[in-house]
Design a protein around this motif. Sequence first.
Motif, PDB file in Angstrom:
ATOM      1  N   LEU A   8      14.714 -11.339   4.608  1.00 49.60           N
ATOM      2  CA  LEU A   8      14.670 -10.472   5.625  1.00 49.60           C
ATOM      3  C   LEU A   8      13.946 -10.993   6.793  1.00 49.60           C
ATOM      4  N   ILE A   9      12.695 -11.536   6.854  1.00 47.86           N
ATOM      5  CA  ILE A   9      11.944 -12.430   7.559  1.00 47.86           C
ATOM      6  C   ILE A   9      12.802 -13.624   8.256  1.00 47.86           C
ATOM      7  N   CYS A  10      13.277 -14.379   7.074  1.00 49.13           N
ATOM      8  CA  CYS A  10      13.915 -15.449   7.931  1.00 49.13           C
ATOM      9  C   CYS A  10      15.201 -15.062   8.314  1.00 49.13           C
ATOM     10  N   ASN A  11      15.974 -14.189   7.847  1.00 53.01           N
ATOM     11  CA  ASN A  11      16.917 -13.661   8.840  1.00 53.01           C
ATOM     12  C   ASN A  11      16.679 -13.327  10.368  1.00 53.01           C
ATOM     13  N   TYR A  12      15.711 -12.761  10.540  1.00 52.39           N
ATOM     14  CA  TYR A  12      15.215 -12.350  11.985  1.00 52.39           C
ATOM     15  C   TYR A  12      14.994 -13.739  12.616  1.00 52.39           C
ATOM     16  N   ILE A  13      14.301 -14.574  11.985  1.00 54.06           N
ATOM     17  CA  ILE A  13      14.075 -15.765  12.625  1.00 54.06           C
ATOM     18  C   ILE A  13      15.334 -16.842  12.931  1.00 54.06           C
ATOM     19  N   GLY A  47      28.297 -16.178  11.583  1.00 52.63           N
ATOM     20  CA  GLY A  47      28.518 -16.718  10.291  1.00 52.63           C
ATOM     21  C   GLY A  47      28.169 -15.977   9.281  1.00 52.63           C
ATOM     22  N   GLY A  48      27.403 -14.893   9.184  1.00 56.04           N
ATOM     23  CA  GLY A  48      26.998 -14.123   8.085  1.00 56.04           C
ATOM     24  C   GLY A  48      28.463 -13.014   7.995  1.00 56.04           C
ATOM     25  N   ILE A  49      29.055 -12.734   8.867  1.00 53.37           N
ATOM     26  CA  ILE A  49      30.091 -11.745   8.727  1.00 53.37           C
ATOM     27  C   ILE A  49      31.152 -12.717   8.179  1.00 53.37           C
ATOM     28  N   ILE A  50      31.542 -13.958   8.375  1.00 50.92           N
ATOM     29  CA  ILE A  50      32.312 -14.673   7.796  1.00 50.92           C
ATOM     30  C   ILE A  50      31.821 -14.615   6.461  1.00 50.92           C
ATOM     31  N   ARG A  51      30.860 -15.086   5.948  1.00 51.67           N
ATOM     32  CA  ARG A  51      30.405 -15.111   4.669  1.00 51.67           C
ATOM     33  C   ARG A  51      30.548 -14.127   3.783  1.00 51.67           C
ATOM     34  N   ASP A  52      30.173 -13.117   4.215  1.00 50.81           N
ATOM     35  CA  ASP A  52      30.230 -11.491   3.613  1.00 50.81           C
ATOM     36  C   ASP A  52      31.805 -11.284   3.354  1.00 50.81           C
ATOM     37  N   THR A  53      32.572 -11.543   4.311  1.00 43.91           N
ATOM     38  CA  THR A  53      33.948 -11.199   4.288  1.00 43.91           C
ATOM     39  C   THR A  53      34.378 -12.083   3.276  1.00 43.91           C
ATOM     40  N   MET A  54      34.118 -13.426   3.014  1.00 47.70           N
ATOM     41  CA  MET A  54      34.620 -14.356   1.923  1.00 47.70           C
ATOM     42  C   MET A  54      34.410 -13.856   0.512  1.00 47.70           C
ATOM     43  N   ILE A  55      33.353 -13.039   0.412  1.00 45.75           N
ATOM     44  CA  ILE A  55      32.816 -12.810  -0.790  1.00 45.75           C
ATOM     45  C   ILE A  55      33.114 -11.367  -1.319  1.00 45.75           C
ATOM     46  N   GLY A  56      33.877 -10.654  -0.230  1.00 45.69           N
ATOM     47  CA  GLY A  56      34.394  -9.357  -0.334  1.00 45.69           C
ATOM     48  C   GLY A  56      33.243  -8.329  -0.230  1.00 45.69           C
ATOM     49  N   LYS A  60      26.675  -7.414   6.335  1.00 44.21           N
ATOM     50  CA  LYS A  60      25.324  -6.745   6.573  1.00 44.21           C
ATOM     51  C   LYS A  60      25.260  -6.406   7.906  1.00 44.21           C
ATOM     52  N   ALA A  61      25.698  -7.350   8.922  1.00 46.73           N
ATOM     53  CA  ALA A  61      25.652  -7.020  10.211  1.00 46.73           C
ATOM     54  C   ALA A  61      25.939  -5.621  10.748  1.00 46.73           C
ATOM     55  N   LEU A  62      27.101  -5.231  10.012  1.00 42.77           N
ATOM     56  CA  LEU A  62      27.672  -3.998  10.259  1.00 42.77           C
ATOM     57  C   LEU A  62      26.966  -2.812   9.501  1.00 42.77           C
ATOM     58  N   THR A  63      26.309  -2.864   8.402  1.00 41.09           N
ATOM     59  CA  THR A  63      25.711  -1.775   7.546  1.00 41.09           C
ATOM     60  C   THR A  63      24.318  -1.870   8.243  1.00 41.09           C
ATOM     61  N   ASP A  64      23.646  -2.973   8.705  1.00 35.56           N
ATOM     62  CA  ASP A  64      22.462  -2.887   9.167  1.00 35.56           C
ATOM     63  C   ASP A  64      22.494  -3.584  10.496  1.00 35.56           C
ATOM     64  N   PRO A  65      22.763  -2.978  11.787  1.00 33.91           N
ATOM     65  CA  PRO A  65      22.689  -3.699  12.988  1.00 33.91           C
ATOM     66  C   PRO A  65      21.639  -4.302  13.727  1.00 33.91           C
ATOM     67  N   SER A  67      20.339  -6.824  13.528  1.00 35.15           N
ATOM     68  CA  SER A  67      20.363  -8.442  13.767  1.00 35.15           C
ATOM     69  C   SER A  67      21.242  -8.168  15.386  1.00 35.15           C
ATOM     70  N   ILE A  68      22.157  -7.225  15.455  1.00 35.25           N
ATOM     71  CA  ILE A  68      22.953  -7.130  16.542  1.00 35.25           C
ATOM     72  C   ILE A  68      21.913  -6.770  17.739  1.00 35.25           C
ATOM     73  N   TYR A  69      21.112  -5.575  17.561  1.00 32.55           N
ATOM     74  CA  TYR A  69      20.165  -5.244  18.457  1.00 32.55           C
ATOM     75  C   TYR A  69      19.357  -6.447  18.745  1.00 32.55           C
ATOM     76  N   LEU A  70      18.917  -7.023  17.858  1.00 32.01           N
ATOM     77  CA  LEU A  70      17.723  -8.088  18.293  1.00 32.01           C
ATOM     78  C   LEU A  70      18.524  -9.097  18.866  1.00 32.01           C
ATOM     79  N   SER A  71      19.325  -9.522  18.726  1.00 33.31           N
ATOM     80  CA  SER A  71      20.370 -10.558  19.582  1.00 33.31           C
ATOM     81  C   SER A  71      20.655 -10.226  21.108  1.00 33.31           C
ATOM     82  N   ALA A  72      20.932  -8.906  21.146  1.00 33.74           N
ATOM     83  CA  ALA A  72      21.130  -8.243  22.287  1.00 33.74           C
ATOM     84  C   ALA A  72      19.742  -8.309  23.088  1.00 33.74           C
ATOM     85  N   ALA A  73      18.773  -7.888  22.639  1.00 26.49           N
ATOM     86  CA  ALA A  73      17.628  -8.150  23.200  1.00 26.49           C
ATOM     87  C   ALA A  73      16.957  -9.383  23.579  1.00 26.49           C
ATOM     88  N   VAL A  74      17.272 -10.320  22.880  1.00 19.66           N
ATOM     89  CA  VAL A  74      16.936 -11.633  23.188  1.00 19.66           C
ATOM     90  C   VAL A  74      17.731 -12.060  24.425  1.00 19.66           C
TER      91      VAL A  74
END
Length: 220
Positions: A8-13, A47-56, A60-65, A67-74
């Motif tokens: 989780l920490i690495c994902n935020y970084i 990239g994460g959305i593509i990965r998760d879609t590939m494995i069915g 995660k960006a949709l179930t726990d947004p 990362s989206i909020y963090l990106s918008a803040a940046v």
Amino acid sequence: MDFDLFLLICNYIGTIAFAVSGVVKGFKKNLDIFGITLLGILTAVGGGIIRDTMIGQIPKALTDPSSIYLSAAVALMMYLFVRTKKNDNPMEKQMLLFLTTTNLVFDSIGLTVFALIGASAGTDLKLNAMTSGILATLTGVGGGILRDVLVNETPIVLKEDVYAVLALGAGISYHLLVVNLNLPRVPVYLTLFVIFLLIRLAVIKYKLRLPNMDKNTSQH
């Protein structure tokens, strides 16, 4: 440290790093604040959305947004920072150089972090090293491809850069060390992160490229 918390920490970084990369691309293309923010978000979570879609899985960006909020803040913070400096004409050239350097460094950090996160998703599937390598590649380069396509550029990964090759190598290496050699995941992750980040930065510094069909190719 619990591995899920570590990821989780690495994902935020990685999210911050790739968001910065997307925002800088938006600045260089003179986009408005919406376009800049959109590029930052897509680069960070694409990239994460593509990965998760590939494995069915539901991405995660949709179930726990978060990362989206963090990106918008940046994106918003960088926009405000650059706007305050842009009116200072003597700083324009230095600002452009700074943004270019920032883009390369943060893009390298994001690539390495997300490639290894993708590799971790691959090992959880209990398949094979190539699967982990492919998921690492999709996670590491997917957001950058979406970013470049949106601004009407041929993704650099398709032209000459070793970007995707490094992500694939990181993913396969992670799988072999964690699954085949049964080494602890956190130390393996950190070690591979340092190694592949240094390789990526060396590639940038020495302008190493894969062969391509440029004008210097021999004529027949």
